[in-house]
Motif scaffolding. Sequence first.
Motif, PDB file in Angstrom:
ATOM      1  N   TYR A  36       1.769  23.576  -1.605  1.00 55.90           N
ATOM      2  CA  TYR A  36       1.716  23.706  -3.059  1.00 55.90           C
ATOM      3  C   TYR A  36       0.265  23.848  -3.493  1.00 55.90           C
ATOM      4  O   TYR A  36      -0.649  23.384  -2.810  1.00 55.90           O
ATOM      5  CB  TYR A  36       2.386  22.498  -3.740  1.00 55.90           C
ATOM      6  N   PRO A  37       0.015  24.497  -4.640  1.00 53.81           N
ATOM      7  CA  PRO A  37      -1.361  24.808  -5.037  1.00 53.81           C
ATOM      8  C   PRO A  37      -2.270  23.628  -5.387  1.00 53.81           C
ATOM      9  O   PRO A  37      -3.411  23.585  -4.944  1.00 53.81           O
ATOM     10  CB  PRO A  37      -1.185  25.718  -6.252  1.00 53.81           C
ATOM     11  N   LYS A  38      -1.789  22.650  -6.185  1.00 57.53           N
ATOM     12  CA  LYS A  38      -2.743  21.657  -6.689  1.00 57.53           C
ATOM     13  C   LYS A  38      -2.030  20.408  -7.205  1.00 57.53           C
ATOM     14  O   LYS A  38      -1.033  20.507  -7.917  1.00 57.53           O
ATOM     15  CB  LYS A  38      -3.559  22.291  -7.820  1.00 57.53           C
ATOM     16  N   ASP A  39      -2.585  19.245  -6.853  1.00 59.19           N
ATOM     17  CA  ASP A  39      -2.063  17.976  -7.353  1.00 59.19           C
ATOM     18  C   ASP A  39      -2.099  17.938  -8.877  1.00 59.19           C
ATOM     19  O   ASP A  39      -3.035  18.441  -9.503  1.00 59.19           O
ATOM     20  CB  ASP A  39      -2.920  16.799  -6.844  1.00 59.19           C
ATOM     21  N   ASP A  40      -1.088  17.282  -9.431  1.00 57.81           N
ATOM     22  CA  ASP A  40      -1.038  16.922 -10.850  1.00 57.81           C
ATOM     23  C   ASP A  40      -1.014  18.106 -11.813  1.00 57.81           C
ATOM     24  O   ASP A  40      -1.461  17.988 -12.947  1.00 57.81           O
ATOM     25  CB  ASP A  40      -2.190  15.965 -11.192  1.00 57.81           C
ATOM     26  N   THR A  41      -0.509  19.245 -11.362  1.00 55.73           N
ATOM     27  CA  THR A  41      -0.229  20.349 -12.278  1.00 55.73           C
ATOM     28  C   THR A  41       1.282  20.340 -12.509  1.00 55.73           C
ATOM     29  O   THR A  41       2.027  19.731 -11.742  1.00 55.73           O
ATOM     30  CB  THR A  41      -0.685  21.705 -11.694  1.00 55.73           C
ATOM     31  N   SER A  42       1.735  20.994 -13.543  1.00 54.84           N
ATOM     32  CA  SER A  42       3.136  20.835 -13.939  1.00 54.84           C
ATOM     33  C   SER A  42       4.133  21.234 -12.849  1.00 54.84           C
ATOM     34  O   SER A  42       5.031  20.455 -12.513  1.00 54.84           O
ATOM     35  CB  SER A  42       3.416  21.589 -15.235  1.00 54.84           C
ATOM     36  N   GLY A  43       4.009  22.421 -12.279  1.00 55.55           N
ATOM     37  CA  GLY A  43       4.956  22.861 -11.252  1.00 55.55           C
ATOM     38  C   GLY A  43       4.874  22.034  -9.987  1.00 55.55           C
ATOM     39  O   GLY A  43       5.892  21.692  -9.379  1.00 55.55           O
ATOM     40  N   CYS A  44       3.659  21.694  -9.580  1.00 58.99           N
ATOM     41  CA  CYS A  44       3.466  20.913  -8.355  1.00 58.99           C
ATOM     42  C   CYS A  44       3.983  19.484  -8.530  1.00 58.99           C
ATOM     43  O   CYS A  44       4.560  18.911  -7.599  1.00 58.99           O
ATOM     44  CB  CYS A  44       2.000  20.926  -7.950  1.00 58.99           C
ATOM     45  N   THR A  45       3.793  18.931  -9.716  1.00 56.80           N
ATOM     46  CA  THR A  45       4.317  17.602  -9.991  1.00 56.80           C
ATOM     47  C   THR A  45       5.838  17.621  -9.975  1.00 56.80           C
ATOM     48  O   THR A  45       6.480  16.761  -9.359  1.00 56.80           O
ATOM     49  CB  THR A  45       3.796  17.082 -11.346  1.00 56.80           C
ATOM     50  N   ARG A  46       6.441  18.609 -10.621  1.00 61.09           N
ATOM     51  CA  ARG A  46       7.906  18.704 -10.649  1.00 61.09           C
ATOM     52  C   ARG A  46       8.462  18.827  -9.240  1.00 61.09           C
ATOM     53  O   ARG A  46       9.459  18.190  -8.895  1.00 61.09           O
ATOM     54  CB  ARG A  46       8.317  19.926 -11.494  1.00 61.09           C
ATOM     55  N   GLU A  47       7.820  19.637  -8.399  1.00 62.63           N
ATOM     56  CA  GLU A  47       8.287  19.821  -7.027  1.00 62.63           C
ATOM     57  C   GLU A  47       8.213  18.506  -6.251  1.00 62.63           C
ATOM     58  O   GLU A  47       9.161  18.118  -5.560  1.00 62.63           O
ATOM     59  CB  GLU A  47       7.467  20.906  -6.335  1.00 62.63           C
ATOM     60  N   ALA A  48       7.089  17.800  -6.364  1.00 65.72           N
ATOM     61  CA  ALA A  48       6.917  16.528  -5.654  1.00 65.72           C
ATOM     62  C   ALA A  48       7.915  15.482  -6.148  1.00 65.72           C
ATOM     63  O   ALA A  48       8.475  14.721  -5.356  1.00 65.72           O
ATOM     64  CB  ALA A  48       5.481  16.022  -5.820  1.00 65.72           C
ATOM     65  N   VAL A  49       8.154  15.442  -7.452  1.00 69.89           N
ATOM     66  CA  VAL A  49       9.128  14.501  -8.019  1.00 69.89           C
ATOM     67  C   VAL A  49      10.534  14.845  -7.522  1.00 69.89           C
ATOM     68  O   VAL A  49      11.307  13.951  -7.150  1.00 69.89           O
ATOM     69  CB  VAL A  49       9.041  14.489  -9.561  1.00 69.89           C
ATOM     70  N   ASP A  50      10.865  16.131  -7.492  1.00 67.68           N
ATOM     71  CA  ASP A  50      12.194  16.540  -7.012  1.00 67.68           C
ATOM     72  C   ASP A  50      12.397  16.129  -5.561  1.00 67.68           C
ATOM     73  O   ASP A  50      13.460  15.602  -5.195  1.00 67.68           O
ATOM     74  CB  ASP A  50      12.383  18.052  -7.147  1.00 67.68           C
ATOM     75  N   PHE A  51      11.397  16.354  -4.699  1.00 66.75           N
ATOM     76  CA  PHE A  51      11.507  15.942  -3.301  1.00 66.75           C
ATOM     77  C   PHE A  51      11.594  14.411  -3.199  1.00 66.75           C
ATOM     78  O   PHE A  51      12.343  13.888  -2.372  1.00 66.75           O
ATOM     79  CB  PHE A  51      10.342  16.469  -2.462  1.00 66.75           C
ATOM     80  N   THR A  52      10.860  13.704  -4.046  1.00 59.46           N
ATOM     81  CA  THR A  52      10.901  12.236  -4.043  1.00 59.46           C
ATOM     82  C   THR A  52      12.293  11.738  -4.424  1.00 59.46           C
ATOM     83  O   THR A  52      12.833  10.833  -3.778  1.00 59.46           O
ATOM     84  CB  THR A  52       9.839  11.672  -5.003  1.00 59.46           C
ATOM     85  N   GLU A  53      12.864  12.315  -5.483  1.00 57.62           N
ATOM     86  CA  GLU A  53      14.190  11.880  -5.938  1.00 57.62           C
ATOM     87  C   GLU A  53      15.250  12.077  -4.857  1.00 57.62           C
ATOM     88  O   GLU A  53      16.186  11.291  -4.754  1.00 57.62           O
ATOM     89  CB  GLU A  53      14.574  12.620  -7.219  1.00 57.62           C
ATOM     90  N   LEU A  54      15.090  13.115  -4.039  1.00 56.54           N
ATOM     91  CA  LEU A  54      16.047  13.373  -2.958  1.00 56.54           C
ATOM     92  C   LEU A  54      15.605  12.749  -1.631  1.00 56.54           C
ATOM     93  O   LEU A  54      16.264  12.950  -0.606  1.00 56.54           O
ATOM     94  CB  LEU A  54      16.253  14.890  -2.790  1.00 56.54           C
ATOM     95  N   GLY A  55      14.519  11.982  -1.674  1.00 56.56           N
ATOM     96  CA  GLY A  55      13.969  11.367  -0.464  1.00 56.56           C
ATOM     97  C   GLY A  55      14.977  10.593   0.367  1.00 56.56           C
ATOM     98  O   GLY A  55      15.036  10.772   1.590  1.00 56.56           O
ATOM     99  N   PRO A  56      15.801   9.721  -0.241  1.00 56.16           N
ATOM    100  CA  PRO A  56      16.793   8.997   0.554  1.00 56.16           C
ATOM    101  C   PRO A  56      17.780   9.923   1.261  1.00 56.16           C
ATOM    102  O   PRO A  56      18.198   9.648   2.382  1.00 56.16           O
ATOM    103  CB  PRO A  56      17.503   8.110  -0.483  1.00 56.16           C
TER     104      PRO A  56
END
Length: 153
Positions: A36-56
């Motif tokens: 992903y391009p850069k920490d704490d930008t809108s798209g990158c944050t959404r992607e990281a949050v989505d992967f986190t939510e599905l982490g289990p």
Amino acid sequence: MIEIGTQAPDFTLPRDGGEMLSLSALRPKAVVLYFYPKDDTSGCTREAVDFTELGPDFAAAGAMVVGVSKDSATKHDKFIAKHALGVALVSDEDSDLCERYGVWVEKSMYGKSYMGIERATFLIDGAGVVRAVWHKVKVPGHAAEVLAAVKAL
């Protein structure tokens, strides 16, 4: 360019929390390696949050999710803390890993060309073989699509 059915290039890079992470050390787990391009930008944050939510669900399927950007490990720590992320983030500050995976590409914005990370995801099985590749990822629904591919391994 990394192709399906080829051995994934190994790496050892600094990760969040001050540790080092090696792809080969994660075996026999499957690995979802997303660039992903850069920490704490809108798209990158959404992607990281989505992967986190599905982490289990990823963990239950025997997979670990690892994000890669050029941001420093210290910046990754701040990004994780700010958004309560549950994915490992590695730092590829010199772009070597991005180049080996073919995601360090020429981009353009407002008529100017520059080099940057193409949002891409690689699904690597427990033997280190690339089983699926997504280039030019659109974030909405992507984590769920990757999870379905992990479950199909």
